[in-house]
Design a protein around this motif. Sequence first.
Motif, PDB file in Angstrom:
ATOM      1  N   TYR A  86      -0.128   7.898 -14.363  1.00 28.22           N
ATOM      2  CA  TYR A  86       0.472   6.398 -14.367  1.00 28.22           C
ATOM      3  C   TYR A  86      -1.173   5.973 -14.025  1.00 28.22           C
ATOM      4  CZ  TYR A  86       1.787   2.678 -10.599  1.00 28.22           C
ATOM      5  OH  TYR A  86       2.025   1.249 -10.399  1.00 28.22           O
ATOM      6  N   ILE A  87      -1.602   6.749 -13.633  1.00 35.49           N
ATOM      7  CA  ILE A  87      -3.461   5.894 -14.144  1.00 35.49           C
ATOM      8  C   ILE A  87      -3.485   5.280 -15.276  1.00 35.49           C
ATOM      9  CG2 ILE A  87      -6.013   6.148 -13.765  1.00 35.49           C
ATOM     10  CD1 ILE A  87      -4.725   8.130 -11.370  1.00 35.49           C
ATOM     11  N   LYS A  93       3.164   9.412  -6.939  1.00 35.80           N
ATOM     12  CA  LYS A  93       2.999   8.781  -8.308  1.00 35.80           C
ATOM     13  C   LYS A  93       1.777   7.698  -8.744  1.00 35.80           C
ATOM     14  CE  LYS A  93       5.446   5.746 -11.280  1.00 35.80           C
ATOM     15  NZ  LYS A  93       7.377   4.449 -12.090  1.00 35.80           N
ATOM     16  N   VAL A  94       0.966   6.895  -7.826  1.00 38.88           N
ATOM     17  CA  VAL A  94       0.176   6.212  -7.843  1.00 38.88           C
ATOM     18  C   VAL A  94      -1.025   7.118  -8.355  1.00 38.88           C
ATOM     19  CG1 VAL A  94      -1.507   5.168  -6.859  1.00 38.88           C
ATOM     20  CG2 VAL A  94       1.269   4.026  -6.722  1.00 38.88           C
ATOM     21  N   ASN A  95      -0.546   8.575  -7.098  1.00 39.17           N
ATOM     22  CA  ASN A  95      -1.781   9.785  -7.739  1.00 39.17           C
ATOM     23  C   ASN A  95      -1.758  10.339  -8.998  1.00 39.17           C
ATOM     24  OD1 ASN A  95      -2.900   8.276  -5.023  1.00 39.17           O
ATOM     25  ND2 ASN A  95      -2.263  10.373  -3.971  1.00 39.17           N
ATOM     26  N   LEU A 133       5.980   6.749  -4.302  1.00 37.82           N
ATOM     27  CA  LEU A 133       4.915   5.794  -4.908  1.00 37.82           C
ATOM     28  C   LEU A 133       3.124   6.627  -4.782  1.00 37.82           C
ATOM     29  CD1 LEU A 133       4.796   2.728  -6.753  1.00 37.82           C
ATOM     30  CD2 LEU A 133       4.802   1.714  -4.177  1.00 37.82           C
ATOM     31  N   LYS A 134       3.044   7.220  -3.402  1.00 40.94           N
ATOM     32  CA  LYS A 134       1.651   7.324  -3.541  1.00 40.94           C
ATOM     33  C   LYS A 134       1.489   8.552  -4.411  1.00 40.94           C
ATOM     34  CE  LYS A 134      -0.853  10.099  -0.610  1.00 40.94           C
ATOM     35  NZ  LYS A 134      -0.495  10.961   0.410  1.00 40.94           N
TER      36      LYS A 134
END
Length: 104
Positions: free
Chosen positions: A78-79, A72-74, A69-70
Amino acid sequence: MNEYKNKIVNFLEIHKIGIKIWIFIILVAAMTFKGLMQIPQILEGKKEIARLTEQIEYEKERQQEIIELKDKVNSDEYIEKIASEKLGLIKSNAKIFVDVSVDE
C-alpha cells in the motif's frame, strides 16, 4: 355514639369478605390503570433500544473497516502504491515502460 359504633362493627363483621373483595378489585384496577399509563413509555424505550442496537452494529462494522484499513495502510504494498500514484515515486530497481506509440 355507642349505637353507631356497634352498627359499624356489626356491618363490618357481616360484610367482611365483601369489603376484602372490593379492596382487592380496587387495587387490581389501580395497578392495571398504572400499567396502561406506562405503555407509551415502554414503547418509546423499545424504540430507543432498537435505535441504539442499530447504531452499535453500525459502529462495529465501522470499527472493523478501520482495523482492516489500518492493516492495509501499514503494508509495504500500500505504501508503494500511494508513493507511486500520489507522489510519482518509484523503486530504485523498478523497470519503467514508456509507451512510444502516438495516437493522433
